[in-house]
Design an enzyme around this catalytic site. Structure first.
Site, short mmCIF file in Angstrom:
data_model
loop_
_atom_site.label_atom_id
_atom_site.label_comp_id
_atom_site.label_asym_id
_atom_site.label_seq_id
_atom_site.Cartn_x
_atom_site.Cartn_y
_atom_site.Cartn_z
N CYS A 113 0.81 -1.22 0.00
CA CYS A 113 0.00 0.00 0.00
C CYS A 113 0.85 1.28 0.00
O CYS A 113 0.35 2.35 -0.32
CB CYS A 113 -0.95 0.01 1.19
SG CYS A 113 -2.11 -1.35 1.14
N HIS A 259 -3.22 7.52 1.86
CA HIS A 259 -3.58 6.20 1.33
C HIS A 259 -4.99 5.89 1.83
O HIS A 259 -5.30 6.08 3.00
CB HIS A 259 -2.59 5.16 1.84
CG HIS A 259 -3.06 3.76 1.65
ND1 HIS A 259 -3.55 3.30 0.46
CD2 HIS A 259 -3.13 2.71 2.52
CE1 HIS A 259 -3.89 2.03 0.59
NE2 HIS A 259 -3.65 1.65 1.83
N ASN A 289 -9.91 -0.04 -0.54
CA ASN A 289 -8.45 0.04 -0.49
C ASN A 289 -7.88 -0.56 -1.78
O ASN A 289 -7.95 -1.76 -2.00
CB ASN A 289 -7.95 -0.74 0.74
CG ASN A 289 -6.45 -0.66 0.90
OD1 ASN A 289 -5.73 -0.23 0.01
ND2 ASN A 289 -5.96 -1.10 2.05
O1 UT7 Z 1 -3.46 -0.47 3.67
C1 UT7 Z 1 -3.13 -1.04 4.90
C2 UT7 Z 1 -3.93 -2.26 4.95
N1 UT7 Z 1 -4.84 -2.47 5.97
C3 UT7 Z 1 -5.46 -1.60 6.75
O2 UT7 Z 1 -5.27 -0.44 6.78
C4 UT7 Z 1 -6.47 -2.19 7.69
C5 UT7 Z 1 -6.29 -1.76 9.11
N2 UT7 Z 1 -7.32 -2.31 9.98
C6 UT7 Z 1 -8.61 -2.02 9.86
O3 UT7 Z 1 -9.00 -1.27 8.99
C7 UT7 Z 1 -9.57 -2.59 10.87
O4 UT7 Z 1 -8.85 -3.28 11.88
C8 UT7 Z 1 -10.62 -3.54 10.24
C9 UT7 Z 1 -11.60 -2.74 9.41
C10 UT7 Z 1 -9.93 -4.57 9.37
C11 UT7 Z 1 -11.42 -4.26 11.33
O5 UT7 Z 1 -12.00 -3.35 12.21
P1 UT7 Z 1 -11.87 -3.58 13.78
O6 UT7 Z 1 -12.69 -2.54 14.42
O7 UT7 Z 1 -10.42 -3.61 14.11
O8 UT7 Z 1 -12.57 -4.99 13.94
P2 UT7 Z 1 -11.96 -6.34 14.52
O9 UT7 Z 1 -10.98 -6.94 13.58
O10 UT7 Z 1 -11.53 -6.11 15.92
O11 UT7 Z 1 -13.25 -7.26 14.51
C12 UT7 Z 1 -14.40 -6.92 15.30
C13 UT7 Z 1 -15.48 -7.95 15.03
C14 UT7 Z 1 -15.00 -9.40 15.10
O12 UT7 Z 1 -16.03 -10.14 15.73
P3 UT7 Z 1 -15.91 -10.57 17.30
O13 UT7 Z 1 -14.64 -11.37 17.38
O14 UT7 Z 1 -15.82 -9.27 18.04
O15 UT7 Z 1 -17.15 -11.34 17.49
C15 UT7 Z 1 -14.90 -9.83 13.67
O16 UT7 Z 1 -15.12 -11.22 13.51
O17 UT7 Z 1 -15.99 -7.80 13.71
C16 UT7 Z 1 -16.02 -9.06 13.05
N3 UT7 Z 1 -15.86 -8.84 11.61
C17 UT7 Z 1 -16.89 -8.60 10.79
N4 UT7 Z 1 -18.20 -8.52 11.00
C18 UT7 Z 1 -18.98 -8.24 9.94
C19 UT7 Z 1 -14.70 -8.80 10.89
N5 UT7 Z 1 -14.97 -8.55 9.61
C20 UT7 Z 1 -16.32 -8.42 9.51
C21 UT7 Z 1 -17.18 -8.15 8.45
N6 UT7 Z 1 -18.51 -8.06 8.71
N7 UT7 Z 1 -16.76 -7.95 7.20
#
Ligand code: UT7
Length: 332
Positions: A113, A259, A289
């Site tokens: 990225c 980004h 992204n």
């Molecule tokens: O370019 C650089 C590349 N990457 C990034 O910049 C990404 C950086 N990270 C992020 O953007 C965020 O961490 C995410 C958007 C990926 C995730 O958001 P979060 O607030 O950190 O969520 P999390 O990973 O802590 O997950 C929270 C919950 C989980 O459920 P439980 O364990 O709390 O029951 C996940 O299983 O959300 C669940 N979850 C979803 N639910 C519905 C994860 N993906 C999804 C989804 N739909 N697509």
């Protein structure tokens, strides 16, 4: 020493749009979750047979047209991509031939990225040292091809697309810029670029395949929460590094062109730096992204809709797998 001017830009998004609602019909997710956690509303997905080189070619052609530059006068083409058409040759060489470049060289840069910032930095170095006059810098990706469409934690986040800029040698004083600006950042062009990586964190964001390891392409794997944590800290730090290097202040930034990974990361970085939302270019809602393509895509959208104007001070920044991160200050 010469100064590199960005004299034009262009972008391309594949025709097919996939909305959050469409994804919610095939995997366990909702528009509400995706929108509230990321700001993403839709992504573009390349058609069958439409390759990274095709996207790069279209964005590159548009950037050349916008710059009034003929492909034959381009010395160097740098393509930032993590999703090349093939393991080799460099996808940039395919684009070089199709775009009609008859001189010079082409190669790919891989910093995921952060790829566009890394490629821009390479272009700037070649131009400043007088080795190249005109460089086409493209960021292009078909991330849809390396997504595990059953993994809701990653597949909702990425999209396909391409963006490009033309970098050309100048003296930094075009448009009588020195009459308008003062200090050691007088004039137009790329003021500086700042690159970082830390290979301790490869396991936070990677693809679980590759020619040397598995002899397969593999899929994106990510510890989203940890990447998020590193992103806000590293991005705020590299932005300050870029400002310090040019004796500029946070309030001097005209536009933050980040980004486009996640609206919450962008909001968090802006807040940490005290940059108001009104000075932040946000396009992640439209294309998700797109990795190395996201900065030139956001730049092109904001230039074409008239927000970014000649003379504006732009701060470009990115972080991605590696981890890699970087920033560039540009007087547009
Ligand atoms: O370019 C650089 C590349 N990457 C990034 O910049 C990404 C950086 N990270 C992020 O953007 C965020 O961490 C995410 C958007 C990926 C995730 O958001 P979060 O607030 O950190 O969520 P999390 O990973 O802590 O997950 C929270 C919950 C989980 O459920 P439980 O364990 O709390 O029951 C996940 O299983 O959300 C669940 N979850 C979803 N639910 C519905 C994860 N993906 C999804 C989804 N739909 N697509």
């Amino acid at each position: 020493m010469k100064r590199s001017n960005i004299i034009g830009c262009g972008s391309y998004l594949p025709e097919r749009v996939v909305t959050n609602e469409e994804l919610a019909a095939t995997i366990s997710t909702t528009d509400e979750w995706i929108t509230s956690r990321t700001g993403i509303k839709q992504r573009h997905v390349a058609a069958e047979g439409e390759l990274t080189s095709d996207l790069a070619l279209k964005a590159g052609e548009r950037a050349l047209e916008n710059s009034g530059v003929d492909a034959a006068s381009v010395d160097l083409l740098i393509l930032a991509t993590t999703t090349p058409d093939n393991t080799f040759p460099a996808t940039g060489t395919k684009v070089q031939s199709k775009i009609g470049m008859v001189n010079g060289a082409a190669f790919d840069v891989q910093a995921v990225c952060s790829g566009f910032i890394f490629a821009l930095s390479v272009a700037d170095s070649f131009v400043r040292t007088g080795q190249m006059e005109t460089v086409l810098v493209i960021g292009a990706e078909t991330f849809s091809r390396i997504l595990d469409w059953d993994d809701r934690s990653t597949c909702v986040l990425f999209g396909d697309g391409a963006g490009a800029v033309v970098v050309q040698a100048g003296n930094g004083d075009e448009n009588n810029a020195s009459e308008v600006f003062s200090g050691n950042n007088v004039g137009r062009g790329i003021l500086s670029t700042h690159l970082h990586s830390d290979g301790k964190y490869t396991d936070l964001l990677y693809v679980d395949g590759g020619p040397s390891s598995t002899q397969s392409v593999g899929y994106v794997r990510m510890n989203g929460r940890e990447v998020f944590r590193h992103a806000v800290v590293n991005l705020a730090s590299v932005v300050d590094e870029a400002l310090d290097a040019n004796s500029l202040l946070r309030e001097d930034i005209g536009w933050l062109v980040p980004h486009q990974a996640n609206k919450r990361i962008i909001d968090g970085t802006g807040k940490k730096l005290g940059i108001p939302d009104s000075k932040v270019i946000l396009t992640v809602d439209q294309h998700a992204n797109t990795s190395a393509a996201s900065i030139p895509l956001a730049l092109d959208i904001a230039v074409k809709d008239g927000r970014i104007k000649r003379g504006d001070l732009l701060l470009l920044e990115a972080m991605g797998g590696g981890l890699t991160w970087g920033a560039s200050l540009v007087r547009w």
